[in-house]
Design a protein around this motif. Structure first.
Motif, PDB file in Angstrom:
ATOM      1  N   ALA A   1       4.387  47.889   7.190  1.00  0.00           N
ATOM      2  CA  ALA A   1       3.571  49.011   6.704  1.00  0.00           C
ATOM      3  C   ALA A   1       4.434  49.998   5.930  1.00  0.00           C
ATOM      4  O   ALA A   1       4.038  50.473   4.855  1.00  0.00           O
TER       5      ALA A   1
ATOM      6  N   PHE B   1      -3.240  55.966   3.335  1.00  0.00           N
ATOM      7  CA  PHE B   1      -2.876  54.957   4.312  1.00  0.00           C
ATOM      8  C   PHE B   1      -3.360  55.397   5.691  1.00  0.00           C
ATOM      9  O   PHE B   1      -3.095  56.526   6.114  1.00  0.00           O
TER      10      PHE B   1
ATOM     11  N   LEU C   1      -2.846  54.961   9.532  1.00  0.00           N
ATOM     12  CA  LEU C   1      -1.769  54.522  10.423  1.00  0.00           C
ATOM     13  C   LEU C   1      -2.122  54.850  11.866  1.00  0.00           C
ATOM     14  O   LEU C   1      -2.899  55.774  12.124  1.00  0.00           O
TER      15      LEU C   1
ATOM     16  N   LEU D   1      -3.604  50.271   7.709  1.00  0.00           N
ATOM     17  CA  LEU D   1      -2.370  49.572   8.060  1.00  0.00           C
ATOM     18  C   LEU D   1      -2.182  49.497   9.572  1.00  0.00           C
ATOM     19  O   LEU D   1      -1.069  49.342  10.056  1.00  0.00           O
TER      20      LEU D   1
ATOM     21  N   PRO E   1      -2.820  44.420   5.912  1.00  0.00           N
ATOM     22  CA  PRO E   1      -3.511  45.565   5.309  1.00  0.00           C
ATOM     23  C   PRO E   1      -4.979  45.226   5.079  1.00  0.00           C
ATOM     24  O   PRO E   1      -5.317  44.105   4.693  1.00  0.00           O
TER      25      PRO E   1
END
Length: 126
Positions: free
Chosen positions: A3, A17, A19, A104, A109
């Protein structure tokens, strides 16, 4: 990890993104149900200059509920919601196309929303 390497190749740019949140992530920044956090590393020169020697900046896209799109002109933001904001930095009008969102949190992904960022080399779109 994978990632981090992916983020390093795409950022700064038109990507957000998702996370996993850690214990150090303040709860008010997390998605309550999924325990995730969204991160965007903006490539706009004004924001890059603002953050050059400073801590991260917590910000949000201001949506115009009348049309279902983000505000693009600082004057419109001030006129409609300026009373609820501490500051508006006017670096000129920006486009309204959204960032591409990549999740991610899993082994691969996952494309959540296609926006400005190209993901053809990153995510299997088939």
């Amino acid at each position: 990890n994978d990632a981090f390497r992916l983020m390093k190749t795409l950022a700064p740019g038109p990507y957000t993104f998702i996370l996993p949140a850690t214990r150090e992530t303040p709860r008010r920044l997390q998605d309550e149900k999924r325990r995730t956090v969204g991160l965007r590393i903006v490539d706009h020169p004004f924001i890059q200059g603002l953050l050059n020697d400073r801590s991260p900046l917590l910000a949000s896209t201001v949506m115009d509920d009348r049309i279902g799109l983000p505000y693009a002109d600082p004057e419109d933001i001030l006129a409609d919601v300026g009373h609820a904001l501490e500051a508006v930095f006017d670096s000129g009008a920006v486009g309204i196309e959204m960032s591409t969102i990549l999740d991610l949190t899993g082994p691969e992904p996952r494309l959540v929303r296609q926006g400005l960022g190209d993901v053809s080399r990153v995510v299997d779109l088939g």
